[in-house]
Enzyme design. Structure first.
Site, mmCIF file in Angstrom:
data_model
loop_
_atom_site.group_PDB
_atom_site.id
_atom_site.type_symbol
_atom_site.label_atom_id
_atom_site.label_comp_id
_atom_site.label_asym_id
_atom_site.label_seq_id
_atom_site.Cartn_x
_atom_site.Cartn_y
_atom_site.Cartn_z
ATOM 1 N N CYS A 156 -37.723 -35.220 -36.289
ATOM 2 C CA CYS A 156 -37.529 -36.294 -37.260
ATOM 3 C C CYS A 156 -36.664 -35.740 -38.375
ATOM 4 O O CYS A 156 -37.143 -35.388 -39.452
ATOM 5 C CB CYS A 156 -38.873 -36.756 -37.788
ATOM 6 N N GLU A 157 -35.389 -35.657 -38.085
ATOM 7 C CA GLU A 157 -34.422 -35.024 -38.981
ATOM 8 C C GLU A 157 -33.067 -35.543 -38.518
ATOM 9 O O GLU A 157 -32.686 -35.349 -37.361
ATOM 10 C CB GLU A 157 -34.535 -33.494 -38.841
ATOM 11 N N GLY A 212 -18.461 -9.920 -32.416
ATOM 12 C CA GLY A 212 -17.562 -11.003 -32.819
ATOM 13 C C GLY A 212 -16.520 -11.354 -31.772
ATOM 14 O O GLY A 212 -15.524 -12.006 -32.090
ATOM 15 N N PRO A 241 -21.295 -6.172 -29.176
ATOM 16 C CA PRO A 241 -21.306 -7.630 -29.057
ATOM 17 C C PRO A 241 -22.710 -8.198 -28.899
ATOM 18 O O PRO A 241 -23.585 -7.566 -28.321
ATOM 19 C CB PRO A 241 -20.486 -7.886 -27.785
ATOM 20 N N GLY A 242 -22.898 -9.374 -29.433
ATOM 21 C CA GLY A 242 -24.101 -10.156 -29.168
ATOM 22 C C GLY A 242 -23.687 -11.345 -28.317
ATOM 23 O O GLY A 242 -23.945 -11.397 -27.102
ATOM 24 N N TYR A 255 -27.974 -16.793 -30.137
ATOM 25 C CA TYR A 255 -28.362 -17.482 -31.373
ATOM 26 C C TYR A 255 -28.972 -18.855 -31.100
ATOM 27 O O TYR A 255 -28.789 -19.783 -31.881
ATOM 28 C CB TYR A 255 -27.168 -17.583 -32.344
ATOM 29 N N TYR A 257 -23.202 -25.519 -37.290
ATOM 30 C CA TYR A 257 -21.778 -25.206 -37.194
ATOM 31 C C TYR A 257 -20.952 -26.328 -36.583
ATOM 32 O O TYR A 257 -19.724 -26.227 -36.502
ATOM 33 C CB TYR A 257 -21.538 -23.966 -36.307
ATOM 34 N N ARG A 259 -27.401 -24.529 -33.469
ATOM 35 C CA ARG A 259 -25.955 -24.305 -33.636
ATOM 36 C C ARG A 259 -25.157 -25.592 -33.848
ATOM 37 O O ARG A 259 -24.277 -25.628 -34.708
ATOM 38 C CB ARG A 259 -25.396 -23.498 -32.454
HETATM 39 C C1 PLP Z 1 -24.342 -10.168 -35.589
HETATM 40 C C2 PLP Z 1 -23.733 -8.824 -35.485
HETATM 41 C C3 PLP Z 1 -23.087 -8.427 -34.312
HETATM 42 C C4 PLP Z 1 -22.881 -9.350 -33.140
HETATM 43 O O1 PLP Z 1 -22.040 -10.407 -33.439
HETATM 44 P P1 PLP Z 1 -21.589 -11.416 -32.261
HETATM 45 O O2 PLP Z 1 -20.691 -12.368 -32.967
HETATM 46 O O3 PLP Z 1 -22.818 -12.047 -31.744
HETATM 47 O O4 PLP Z 1 -20.896 -10.611 -31.243
HETATM 48 C C5 PLP Z 1 -22.628 -7.136 -34.234
HETATM 49 N N1 PLP Z 1 -22.764 -6.278 -35.288
HETATM 50 C C6 PLP Z 1 -23.353 -6.639 -36.441
HETATM 51 C C7 PLP Z 1 -23.486 -5.663 -37.529
HETATM 52 C C8 PLP Z 1 -23.847 -7.925 -36.578
HETATM 53 O O5 PLP Z 1 -24.429 -8.271 -37.725
#
Ligand code: PLP
Length: 422
Positions: free
Chosen positions: A337-338, A223, A265-266, A375, A309, A305
């Site tokens: 087509c949306e 996050g 982190p993702g 994502y 969002y 996205r």
């Molecule tokens: C999705 C997720 C993340 C990564 O979130 P980001 O916003 O992409 O950093 C980390 N931990 C858990 C458990 C998640 O579900």
């Protein structure tokens, strides 16, 4: 005008010629330097940095990060299996999932060392019955949320993720009934870039850790907000990490417990390490009081996205002719087509249009959408309108191109369809 640091016109046309469009273009140098940053996250008593692989699960990204020392956060048993195929040991994987796997699939990986965070009371019950006396993590919803939008808010009373923080007594009863060993507390609330929110999240999470004396690790999830656009803020990991560290030290001084930090982190790791390269395939206009539209050969099939969002992505035109181009306002649309397949919605409001100032564009120009690492490939509306899943390519550190995924063929996405005779 926007820029994408790793993509210039020469590279863009080379990718079009060698691989075609649309195509996800990842940049190895960018990915490596962000991974180094995450691995240097400040900590008091040790760090495990995981990659939340749901953000970008291509096996080549997993192998790159594994070679650098990142571990894995998997959000389903399928992701965990994918990580194993990319060379991760089960013990390097932590599973936090909304959908608990069936017993056999779970047992296969837990017996080989994968750790699990129980994300609901039911999950904890099931885990306890299957693995009495085993180590388990507990994912809590600490009652606080702070996602970028309602749809990315993953804590607080409106979020279903994790065990509600007021259920600690019920958790303790289940833990006792099955002799479980709670070794980790986990929270993931999407705290964004505000250091004060992070400190609040750490405080709440340490309070939950206090309740479980056996816990030696605290995982604070992901996050960490990343600015994709120039006016958007990027989290300062050193700053928030230093403040978290102080909270861990305070906790140790008070309780004698030196808690190991996990982060996962993702977005932060991959968001700005990829752009979608596309070709302008049509231009239309709705007249004086309307809009000029650019139609790309990509859209929600590669990036949902903006439609979901109202998120903003940098956009760069690579002209295919050397005519002088004046700036002009456009709505950029996808090829589906949306009517929701709009790449320039208003910020945070996917229903509204926000014309984007770009150079005057012609059919055949290349068009890149930045900030597309997280994502996008993993969360696209792939195969809608029967468009094939597109290719992914990596720009290596020496500038050469390595294909990460081939473009899908029609046969491949029909392979499971049966033929009933009528
Ligand atoms: C999705 C997720 C993340 C990564 O979130 P980001 O916003 O992409 O950093 C980390 N931990 C858990 C458990 C998640 O579900």
């Amino acid at each position: 005008m926007d820029t994408i640091s790793f993509l210039d016109a020469e590279t863009a046309f080379r990718i079009r010629d060698e691989i075609g469009t649309p195509c996800y273009v990842y940049d190895e140098s960018s990915l490596r330097s962000v991974a180094d940053e995450v691995l240097a996250f400040p900590n008091a008593y040790g760090l495990t940095a995981r990659f939340a692989m749901k953000s970008c699960p291509n096996g080549n990204i997993l192998r790159l990060f594994r070679s650098m020392g990142l571990k894995i956060d998997a959000s389903s048993i399928y992701e965990a299996e994918r990580a194993v195929r990319a060379g991760y040991l089960p013990e390097d994987i932590s599973l936090s999932t909304q959908e608990f796997p069936d017993d056999a699939a779970l047992r296969a990986l837990v017996d080989r060392g994968m750790s699990v965070n129980a994300c609901s009371l039911n999950q904890l019950q099931r885990f306890g019955k299957l693995f009495p006396g085993a180590r388990v993590g507990l994912r809590f919803n600490p009652g606080l949320g702070s996602g970028g939008t309602n749809r990315t808010n993953v804590g607080g009373p409106a979020s279903s993720f994790g065990i509600w923080h007021e259920d600690v007594d019920r958790v303790k009863a289940i833990v006792a009934a099955h002799g479980l060993d709670v070794f980790r507390i986990h929270t993931h609330i999407g705290s964004g870039s505000d250091p004060d929110v992070w400190v609040k999240a750490v405080t709440l999470s340490l309070n939950l850790t206090r309740e479980f004396e056996s816990a030696t690790a605290l995982n604070l999830g992901g996050g960490y907000k990343v600015g994709r656009m120039r006016n958007e803020q990027t989290t300062d990991l050193q700053d928030i990490g230093a403040r978290m560290k102080a909270e861990f030290e305070r906790f140790a001084a008070e309780t004698g417990r030196e808690i190991h930090l996990e982060v996962e982190p993702g977005t932060y790791l991959v968001a700005n390490g990829c752009a979608i390269l596309s070709t302008v395939q049509d231009l239309t206009s709705t007249g004086e009081s309307g809009y000029d539209f650019i139609k790309l050969d990509t859209g929600m099939t590669e990036n949902t996205r903006p439609s979901m969002y109202g998120s903003q992505h940098p956009m760069v035109v690579f002209p295919s002719t050397d005519l002088t181009r004046e700036p002009r306002d456009y709505i950029v649309t996808g090829h589906c087509c949306e009517s929701g397949d709009i790449l320039t919605p208003a910020e945070g409001d996917p229903e509204a249009l926000a014309p984007r100032s770009l150079v005057e564009t012609e059919v055949g120009d290349l068009f890149a959408i930045g900030g597309a690492g997280a994502y996008c490939a993993s969360m696209s509306a792939k195969n809608y309108n029967s468009f094939p899943e597109c290719a992914e390519v990596l720009i290596r550190q020496d500038g050469s191109l390595s294909l990460m995924r081939r473009r899908q063929s029609l046969e491949q996405f029909l392979v499971n369809e049966t033929e009933i005779s009528f």
